[in-house]
Design a protein around this motif. Structure first.
Motif, PDB file in Angstrom:
ATOM      1  N   TRP A  40       1.661  15.094  13.042  1.00  0.00           N
ATOM      2  CA  TRP A  40       1.180  14.997  11.660  1.00  0.00           C
ATOM      3  C   TRP A  40       1.343  16.334  10.947  1.00  0.00           C
ATOM      4  O   TRP A  40       1.626  16.377   9.760  1.00  0.00           O
ATOM      5  CB  TRP A  40      -0.301  14.578  11.643  1.00  0.00           C
ATOM      6  N   LEU A  41       1.148  17.443  11.671  1.00  0.00           N
ATOM      7  CA  LEU A  41       1.279  18.750  11.032  1.00  0.00           C
ATOM      8  C   LEU A  41       2.746  19.062  10.749  1.00  0.00           C
ATOM      9  O   LEU A  41       3.065  19.714   9.763  1.00  0.00           O
ATOM     10  CB  LEU A  41       0.636  19.841  11.906  1.00  0.00           C
ATOM     11  N   GLU A  42       3.642  18.525  11.577  1.00  0.00           N
ATOM     12  CA  GLU A  42       5.083  18.756  11.350  1.00  0.00           C
ATOM     13  C   GLU A  42       5.592  17.983  10.138  1.00  0.00           C
ATOM     14  O   GLU A  42       6.432  18.456   9.401  1.00  0.00           O
ATOM     15  CB  GLU A  42       5.886  18.262  12.575  1.00  0.00           C
ATOM     16  N   THR A 236       1.810   3.248  17.990  1.00  0.00           N
ATOM     17  CA  THR A 236       2.341   3.594  16.661  1.00  0.00           C
ATOM     18  C   THR A 236       2.217   5.089  16.400  1.00  0.00           C
ATOM     19  O   THR A 236       3.177   5.756  15.998  1.00  0.00           O
ATOM     20  CB  THR A 236       1.525   2.843  15.564  1.00  0.00           C
ATOM     21  N   LEU A 237       1.015   5.622  16.636  1.00  0.00           N
ATOM     22  CA  LEU A 237       0.776   7.024  16.288  1.00  0.00           C
ATOM     23  C   LEU A 237       1.555   7.958  17.219  1.00  0.00           C
ATOM     24  O   LEU A 237       2.038   9.010  16.796  1.00  0.00           O
ATOM     25  CB  LEU A 237      -0.728   7.330  16.322  1.00  0.00           C
ATOM     26  N   LEU A 238       1.718   7.572  18.475  1.00  0.00           N
ATOM     27  CA  LEU A 238       2.473   8.425  19.403  1.00  0.00           C
ATOM     28  C   LEU A 238       3.950   8.476  19.028  1.00  0.00           C
ATOM     29  O   LEU A 238       4.592   9.525  19.136  1.00  0.00           O
ATOM     30  CB  LEU A 238       2.328   7.907  20.839  1.00  0.00           C
ATOM     31  N   ALA A 239       4.483   7.350  18.582  1.00  0.00           N
ATOM     32  CA  ALA A 239       5.905   7.308  18.211  1.00  0.00           C
ATOM     33  C   ALA A 239       6.141   7.949  16.849  1.00  0.00           C
ATOM     34  O   ALA A 239       7.287   8.085  16.428  1.00  0.00           O
ATOM     35  CB  ALA A 239       6.394   5.864  18.217  1.00  0.00           C
ATOM     36  N   GLY A 240       5.076   8.315  16.148  1.00  0.00           N
ATOM     37  CA  GLY A 240       5.238   8.834  14.787  1.00  0.00           C
ATOM     38  C   GLY A 240       5.700   7.729  13.849  1.00  0.00           C
ATOM     39  O   GLY A 240       6.328   7.978  12.827  1.00  0.00           O
ATOM     40  N   ALA A 241       5.390   6.494  14.218  1.00  0.00           N
ATOM     41  CA  ALA A 241       5.840   5.330  13.448  1.00  0.00           C
ATOM     42  C   ALA A 241       4.770   4.953  12.421  1.00  0.00           C
ATOM     43  O   ALA A 241       3.884   5.763  12.125  1.00  0.00           O
ATOM     44  CB  ALA A 241       6.102   4.177  14.417  1.00  0.00           C
ATOM     45  N   SER A 242       4.839   3.738  11.871  1.00  0.00           N
ATOM     46  CA  SER A 242       3.823   3.329  10.902  1.00  0.00           C
ATOM     47  C   SER A 242       3.330   1.932  11.240  1.00  0.00           C
ATOM     48  O   SER A 242       3.995   1.185  11.964  1.00  0.00           O
ATOM     49  CB  SER A 242       4.381   3.382   9.472  1.00  0.00           C
ATOM     50  N   ALA A 243       2.136   1.618  10.703  1.00  0.00           N
ATOM     51  CA  ALA A 243       1.556   0.297  10.957  1.00  0.00           C
ATOM     52  C   ALA A 243       0.946  -0.255   9.680  1.00  0.00           C
ATOM     53  O   ALA A 243       0.390   0.488   8.856  1.00  0.00           O
ATOM     54  CB  ALA A 243       0.494   0.373  12.043  1.00  0.00           C
ATOM     55  N   LEU A 244       1.066  -1.575   9.540  1.00  0.00           N
ATOM     56  CA  LEU A 244       0.463  -2.317   8.431  1.00  0.00           C
ATOM     57  C   LEU A 244      -0.775  -2.973   9.012  1.00  0.00           C
ATOM     58  O   LEU A 244      -0.661  -3.848   9.888  1.00  0.00           O
ATOM     59  CB  LEU A 244       1.449  -3.374   7.933  1.00  0.00           C
ATOM     60  N   ILE A 245      -1.947  -2.511   8.590  1.00  0.00           N
ATOM     61  CA  ILE A 245      -3.185  -2.956   9.235  1.00  0.00           C
ATOM     62  C   ILE A 245      -3.806  -4.106   8.457  1.00  0.00           C
ATOM     63  O   ILE A 245      -4.125  -3.955   7.269  1.00  0.00           O
ATOM     64  CB  ILE A 245      -4.156  -1.774   9.346  1.00  0.00           C
ATOM     65  N   LEU A 246      -3.962  -5.240   9.127  1.00  0.00           N
ATOM     66  CA  LEU A 246      -4.563  -6.412   8.480  1.00  0.00           C
ATOM     67  C   LEU A 246      -5.942  -6.647   9.081  1.00  0.00           C
ATOM     68  O   LEU A 246      -6.127  -6.502  10.296  1.00  0.00           O
ATOM     69  CB  LEU A 246      -3.688  -7.652   8.717  1.00  0.00           C
ATOM     70  N   PRO A 247      -6.921  -7.027   8.245  1.00  0.00           N
ATOM     71  CA  PRO A 247      -8.265  -7.236   8.791  1.00  0.00           C
ATOM     72  C   PRO A 247      -8.348  -8.430   9.719  1.00  0.00           C
ATOM     73  O   PRO A 247      -9.223  -8.505  10.568  1.00  0.00           O
ATOM     74  CB  PRO A 247      -9.141  -7.443   7.547  1.00  0.00           C
ATOM     75  N   ARG A 248      -7.452  -9.392   9.551  1.00  0.00           N
ATOM     76  CA  ARG A 248      -7.437 -10.550  10.452  1.00  0.00           C
ATOM     77  C   ARG A 248      -6.057 -11.196  10.432  1.00  0.00           C
ATOM     78  O   ARG A 248      -5.257 -10.944   9.531  1.00  0.00           O
ATOM     79  CB  ARG A 248      -8.521 -11.564  10.086  1.00  0.00           C
ATOM     80  N   PHE A 249      -5.807 -12.030  11.425  1.00  0.00           N
ATOM     81  CA  PHE A 249      -4.511 -12.706  11.521  1.00  0.00           C
ATOM     82  C   PHE A 249      -4.471 -13.942  10.638  1.00  0.00           C
ATOM     83  O   PHE A 249      -5.422 -14.719  10.614  1.00  0.00           O
ATOM     84  CB  PHE A 249      -4.244 -13.125  12.970  1.00  0.00           C
ATOM     85  N   ASP A 250      -3.352 -14.099   9.963  1.00  0.00           N
ATOM     86  CA  ASP A 250      -3.129 -15.298   9.176  1.00  0.00           C
ATOM     87  C   ASP A 250      -1.607 -15.369   8.987  1.00  0.00           C
ATOM     88  O   ASP A 250      -0.980 -14.370   8.594  1.00  0.00           O
ATOM     89  CB  ASP A 250      -3.890 -15.131   7.851  1.00  0.00           C
ATOM     90  N   VAL A 251      -1.008 -16.515   9.299  1.00  0.00           N
ATOM     91  CA  VAL A 251       0.459 -16.623   9.339  1.00  0.00           C
ATOM     92  C   VAL A 251       1.100 -16.141   8.039  1.00  0.00           C
ATOM     93  O   VAL A 251       2.023 -15.318   8.040  1.00  0.00           O
ATOM     94  CB  VAL A 251       0.884 -18.088   9.637  1.00  0.00           C
ATOM     95  N   GLU A 252       0.589 -16.663   6.907  1.00  0.00           N
ATOM     96  CA  GLU A 252       1.241 -16.344   5.627  1.00  0.00           C
ATOM     97  C   GLU A 252       1.166 -14.848   5.339  1.00  0.00           C
ATOM     98  O   GLU A 252       2.149 -14.229   4.930  1.00  0.00           O
ATOM     99  CB  GLU A 252       0.573 -17.122   4.469  1.00  0.00           C
ATOM    100  N   THR A 253      -0.018 -14.251   5.548  1.00  0.00           N
ATOM    101  CA  THR A 253      -0.178 -12.824   5.236  1.00  0.00           C
ATOM    102  C   THR A 253       0.710 -11.974   6.143  1.00  0.00           C
ATOM    103  O   THR A 253       1.342 -11.025   5.679  1.00  0.00           O
ATOM    104  CB  THR A 253      -1.656 -12.393   5.401  1.00  0.00           C
ATOM    105  N   VAL A 254       0.762 -12.321   7.416  1.00  0.00           N
ATOM    106  CA  VAL A 254       1.598 -11.541   8.345  1.00  0.00           C
ATOM    107  C   VAL A 254       3.052 -11.543   7.858  1.00  0.00           C
ATOM    108  O   VAL A 254       3.693 -10.494   7.772  1.00  0.00           O
ATOM    109  CB  VAL A 254       1.486 -12.106   9.788  1.00  0.00           C
ATOM    110  N   LEU A 255       3.553 -12.729   7.519  1.00  0.00           N
ATOM    111  CA  LEU A 255       4.966 -12.816   7.136  1.00  0.00           C
ATOM    112  C   LEU A 255       5.206 -12.170   5.764  1.00  0.00           C
ATOM    113  O   LEU A 255       6.210 -11.487   5.560  1.00  0.00           O
ATOM    114  CB  LEU A 255       5.438 -14.270   7.163  1.00  0.00           C
TER     115      LEU A 255
END
Ligand code: MLC
Ligand code: AMP
Length: 509
Positions: A40-42, A236-255
């Motif tokens: 994160w500092l880099e 995600t954080l170890l790879a320096g990647a990113s994540a889309l955080i959803l409060p719960r699973f739902d097919v339409e929202t995920v897609l």
């Protein structure tokens, strides 16, 4: 898949081309938080976490907010190795607070947000937390009631600022998480995971699944169990990647979210894939680089349906709270439906001769033992340090592991574990119930559903009455979906309930 050279461990098959097993250093950096903060500092401007409420937060935002939280908690009196409960719906704010707690050296105790008062009180009394992060006033009240003096805050940690204490000082042997998981007794025990366990496992997944900084994960799993937290978030954080955080699973929202933000990864439990497979939009999974399934067996039919409709061959892996991720189908090479694949980097797996086929695991991912429970710890480790999983497996001709059953009385419904004893105890507390046995019965959507077989006095208690009582005391996923009254329970000569016979009768009936 490149064939491992003679003498290479079986897990060498997971390594990216050109990397040999002798050059793997899973604990480089000593702890996850040090590896994260270094990144994160880099590159502070890198978009790292997104949620619907706050939008994108960069690596620099995460570094700052976690530092601020650590300073506030320190000023409030929390010190390294103090326990802090976490029970909140997933959000970028919760993640910042979680990282702050780890940076301060606190031991985080995740608690499922669906738990009822008795379930929360048990964990609170056992873990003796000095702090709690909770997003629901009723749950906060239960925790206050059980601890008396814990500092209970919302995920925003609305406490006075303080000077920044020593951060990121933990080494691989320091405690990081206590995750409660039930034993055969039905009483949840805390599996103590160390910083080294978390780092070694996240690094193994980074290598095996070719996770890079350009990956973007749709994370719709709860962050209070190791699937979402340790595989999804830590990876995600170890790879320096990113994540889309959803409060719960739902097919339409995920897609929708995957499409809008150009996601490349999705991790889910089989119930999620079976819902995705039933959607007319299932073909959209083909846009992702990788879909991973775990926590329960993925039915081969769901694998085939998704593969046919989208070209996506779901990668199934096998894990456990006590060991994090153990075994995975290979990224390059054949993903075999119905199997969980080959041991992950640095993980050793073997099958016991007694009980026959029990899966034993050893490696840097395996936890240190149960929190303040030496007798339970002694039962699961043998003198050679193998952890006895309670799962039963077999190996195919290519060395792929299949999880064929469980020697424990565990029900897995929608990826959540339910121990029959806990549900039986609640049913037995009804004055009209004489005997109760709880088993899992097959379900296409949930894998298994919780089914209660009850012997009762006449007139039999009203089923709704029983279910209402269960609803007051048990998380929704533990409540029986089916209640059957019988005249007597099948028992063996020792008087023990024959669960196998019960499940057979119910399946036939
Ligand atoms: C919800 N319900 C469940 C349930 N989840 N019932 C049984 N089993 C479950 N898992 C209840 C709801 O409370 C509701 O009850 C009814 O079912 C229908 O709710 P829903 O809205 O359809 O369910 P939903 O909220 O969409 O939840 C389904 C789900 C969820 C699959 C998204 O269960 C989930 O997030 N599962 C993931 C579990 C997980 O993370 N496991 C990892 C453990 S770590 P009512 O009464 O209101 O109708 C581990 C190690 C490893 O295992 O290897 O990963
Ligand atoms: P938990 O105790 O919640 O961590 O759940 C771990 C259990 O989930 C394991 O012991 C297995 O029984 C089960 N499990 C996890 N992944 C798989 C899988 N891919 N196939 C079959 N069972 C699995």
């Amino acid at each position: 898949m490149e064939q491992p050279a003679a003498g290479d461990p079986p897990w060498a098959a997971h390594l990216p081309p050109g990397l040999d097993s002798g050059r793997i250093e899973l604990l480089e950096g000593q702890s996850l938080v040090r590896r994260w903060t270094r990144r994160w500092l880099e590159e502070p401007g890198r978009p790292t976490l997104w949620d619907d409420r706050l939008g994108w937060r960069t690596a620099g935002d995460l570094e700052r907010s976690s530092r601020l939280v650590a300073a506030r908690l320190h000023r409030a009196g929390l010190r390294p190795r103090d326990r802090i409960l976490f029970s909140a719906s997933p959000s970028t704010t919760v993640v910042g607070t979680y990282v702050g707690a780890l940076r301060l050296g606190l031991t985080v105790v995740p608690v499922n947000t669906a738990y009822r008062q008795g379930e929360v009180a048990h964990i609170t009394l056992d873990a003796e937390p000095r702090g709690a992060v909770v997003d629901d006033p009723e749950r906060a009240g239960w925790i206050r009631q059980a601890t008396g003096d814990a500092i209970v805050v919302t995920p925003e940690v609305d406490l006075p600022d303080g000077p920044v204490p020593d951060l990121d000082a933990c080494g691989p042997d320091d405690p990081a998480l206590i995750c409660y998981t039930s034993g055969t007794t039905g009483t949840p025990k805390g599996a103590l995971l160390r910083h080294g366990n978390l780092l070694a496992n996240a690094e193994a997944l980074r290598l095996a699944w070719r996770w890079t900084a350009s990956d973007r994960l749709v994370l719709a799993l709860p962050l209070v169990h190791v699937h979402g937290l340790c595989a999804g978030l830590h990876g995600t954080l170890l790879a320096g990647a990113s994540a889309l955080i959803l409060p719960r699973f739902d097919v339409e929202t995920v897609l929708d979210v995957a499409h809008r933000h150009g996601a490349s990864l999705f991790f889910g439990v089989p119930t999620m894939y079976s819902r995705l497979a039933a959607s007319p939009r299932v073909g959209e999974l083909g846009r992702l680089r990788l879909c991973v399934s775990g926590s329960a067996p993925l039915p081969p039919a769901v694998f085939e349906r998704v593969a046919e409709a989208s070209g996506q061959r779901i990668l199934e892996r096998y894990g456990m709270t006590e060991t994090l991720m153990n075994v995975s189908n290979p990224y390059d090479g054949e993903r075999r439906p119905g199997t969980v694949g080959l041991p992950l980097p640095a993980v050793e797996v073997r099958l016991a001769s007694s009980p026959e086929g029990e899966i034993l695991v050893r490696g840097p991912n395996v936890f240190g033992g149960y929190w303040r429970n030496e007798s339970a710890t002694a039962v699961v480790f043998d003198h050679e340090g193998w952890f006895h999983t309670g799962d039963v497996g077999d190996l195919d001709e290519a060395g792929y592991l299949r999880v064929v059953g469980r020697s424990r009385e565990l029900i897995i419904t929608g990826g959540f574990n339910v121990y029959p004893r806990e549900v039986e105890d609640v049913l037995l507390s009804h004055p009209g119930v004489v005997e109760a046995a709880v088993v899992g019965t097959p379900s296409e959507e949930w894998g298994e559903i919780v089914t209660a077989v009850v012997v009762a006095d006449e007139p039999r208690p009203d089923t709704d009455d029983l279910l209402r009582m269960a609803a007051e005391r048990l998380a929704p996923f533990k409540r029986p979906r089916l209640v059957r009254y019988v005249d007597s329970l099948p028992r063996n000569s020792m008087g023990k309930v024959r669960r196998d016979q019960l499940s057979d009768q119910l399946t036939e009936g």
